[in-house]
Design an enzyme around this catalytic site. Structure first.
Site, PDB file in Angstrom:
ATOM      1  N   TYR A   1      31.905  47.797  42.323  1.00  0.00           N
ATOM      2  CA  TYR A   1      31.766  48.194  41.181  1.00  0.00           C
ATOM      3  C   TYR A   1      31.150  49.128  40.974  1.00  0.00           C
ATOM      4  O   TYR A   1      31.310  50.489  40.538  1.00  0.00           O
ATOM      5  CB  TYR A   1      32.924  47.908  40.470  1.00  0.00           C
ATOM      6  CG  TYR A   1      33.623  46.791  40.719  1.00  0.00           C
ATOM      7  CD1 TYR A   1      34.944  47.538  41.444  1.00  0.00           C
ATOM      8  CD2 TYR A   1      33.679  45.629  40.774  1.00  0.00           C
ATOM      9  CE1 TYR A   1      36.194  46.309  41.719  1.00  0.00           C
ATOM     10  CE2 TYR A   1      34.800  44.733  41.536  1.00  0.00           C
ATOM     11  CZ  TYR A   1      36.453  44.720  41.743  1.00  0.00           C
ATOM     12  OH  TYR A   1      36.518  44.199  41.810  1.00  0.00           O
TER      13      TYR A   1
ATOM     14  N   HIS B   1      35.899  53.583  37.044  1.00  0.00           N
ATOM     15  CA  HIS B   1      35.789  52.497  35.642  1.00  0.00           C
ATOM     16  C   HIS B   1      34.228  51.833  35.218  1.00  0.00           C
ATOM     17  O   HIS B   1      34.059  50.957  33.941  1.00  0.00           O
ATOM     18  CB  HIS B   1      36.571  51.001  35.851  1.00  0.00           C
ATOM     19  CG  HIS B   1      37.734  50.679  35.605  1.00  0.00           C
ATOM     20  ND1 HIS B   1      37.948  51.597  34.393  1.00  0.00           N
ATOM     21  CD2 HIS B   1      38.097  49.644  35.398  1.00  0.00           C
ATOM     22  CE1 HIS B   1      39.051  50.835  33.547  1.00  0.00           C
ATOM     23  NE2 HIS B   1      39.596  49.541  34.604  1.00  0.00           N
TER      24      HIS B   1
ATOM     25  N   PHE C   1      35.477  40.633  33.840  1.00  0.00           N
ATOM     26  CA  PHE C   1      36.210  41.748  34.280  1.00  0.00           C
ATOM     27  C   PHE C   1      36.639  42.532  33.442  1.00  0.00           C
ATOM     28  O   PHE C   1      36.894  41.763  31.915  1.00  0.00           O
ATOM     29  CB  PHE C   1      37.161  40.748  35.884  1.00  0.00           C
ATOM     30  CG  PHE C   1      36.739  40.715  37.408  1.00  0.00           C
ATOM     31  CD1 PHE C   1      36.064  41.922  37.922  1.00  0.00           C
ATOM     32  CD2 PHE C   1      35.880  39.724  37.828  1.00  0.00           C
ATOM     33  CE1 PHE C   1      35.762  41.836  38.815  1.00  0.00           C
ATOM     34  CE2 PHE C   1      35.564  39.513  38.728  1.00  0.00           C
ATOM     35  CZ  PHE C   1      35.382  40.265  39.574  1.00  0.00           C
TER      36      PHE C   1
ATOM     37  N   ASP D   1      35.420  54.623  30.368  1.00  0.00           N
ATOM     38  CA  ASP D   1      35.693  55.999  31.282  1.00  0.00           C
ATOM     39  C   ASP D   1      37.357  56.350  30.130  1.00  0.00           C
ATOM     40  O   ASP D   1      38.264  55.370  29.303  1.00  0.00           O
ATOM     41  CB  ASP D   1      36.060  55.179  32.347  1.00  0.00           C
ATOM     42  CG  ASP D   1      37.032  54.026  32.332  1.00  0.00           C
ATOM     43  OD1 ASP D   1      36.680  52.331  31.411  1.00  0.00           O
ATOM     44  OD2 ASP D   1      37.904  54.430  32.728  1.00  0.00           O
TER      45      ASP D   1
ATOM     46  N   ASN E   1      42.925  48.601  29.570  1.00  0.00           N
ATOM     47  CA  ASN E   1      42.404  47.257  29.560  1.00  0.00           C
ATOM     48  C   ASN E   1      41.325  46.916  28.645  1.00  0.00           C
ATOM     49  O   ASN E   1      41.406  45.672  28.611  1.00  0.00           O
ATOM     50  CB  ASN E   1      42.189  46.532  30.821  1.00  0.00           C
ATOM     51  CG  ASN E   1      43.876  46.968  31.697  1.00  0.00           C
ATOM     52  OD1 ASN E   1      44.559  46.699  30.779  1.00  0.00           O
ATOM     53  ND2 ASN E   1      44.035  46.591  33.439  1.00  0.00           N
TER      54      ASN E   1
END
Length: 201
Positions: free
Chosen positions: A16, A21, A69, A96, A117
């Site tokens: 990632y 993100h 996460f 972001d 989220n």
């Protein structure tokens, strides 16, 4: 108003690292480098990678990258605030924003999660009175594209160049917030840049 905790949002793991993100991680990494902060260390208790620095002007700053996460980012923030007795007013969260163009930056002190989220989880766990620095990643290329696919994708080469060129300006913006407070920082950070190549505010 002094700030004591700065949290960059992202997902853990090398897969990632360069995704849209994870821009919050990149910005807080750049900030740590400029401030000469301690090396990052994983802390299982706080579910984060942590660094800190004692700054002559700002005092002690804790920098954090959650190791949960994205959708559980608030766990780290809640634990750090509780243990160190840090009120929400002394927290800065960097993340972001798809509703801002690549290279844009916005500072706000309130508002909803806007579908993010990570921010949503933080809002569910601490009071909403913290600073939010939104880093533009641009919108989806077409409406049919799943949002997760877009934010977990990597920047195009052109966008990556913009992000790389903008990191110093992002760090300067955080420095402005730390040194001069929210009102002046919002006035400077949120105004439209006349020169997209400028790395100063």
């Amino acid at each position: 108003m002094s700030y004591r905790l700065i949290v960059g949002l992202g997902n853990p793991g090398s897969e990632y690292e360069a995704t849209r993100h994870n821009i919050g991680f990149r910005v807080v990494d750049a900030l740590a480098l400029k401030l000469g902060a301690d090396s990052w260390k994983k802390d299982r208790k706080f579910k984060a990678e942590l660094s800190s620095v004692s700054h002559p002007s700002y005092g002690k700053l804790i920098l954090a990258k959650p190791t949960t996460f994205m959708n559980q980012s608030g766990v780290c923030v809640q634990k750090l605030c509780s243990f160190h007795k840090i009120p929400p007013e002394e927290v800065i969260v960097i993340y972001d924003e798809i509703n801002l163009s690549v290279g844009e930056l916005k500072l706000s002190m309130a508002g909803s999660a806007g579908g993010h989220n990570g921010l949503s989880d933080i809002l569910a766990r601490i009071a909403p009175r913290f600073a939010r620095i939104r880093v533009g990643i641009g919108g989806k290329p077409h409406k049919e594209m799943p949002l997760a696919d877009y934010v977990l994708g990597k920047f195009s080469s052109d966008d990556e160049s913009v992000i790389s060129d903008s990191l110093a300006r992002y760090v300067n913006s955080i420095d402005l917030l730390l040194s001069h407070g929210a009102d002046l920082a919002m006035n400077q950070i949120n105004r439209k840049r006349k020169n997209d190549d400028s790395n100063s505010i």
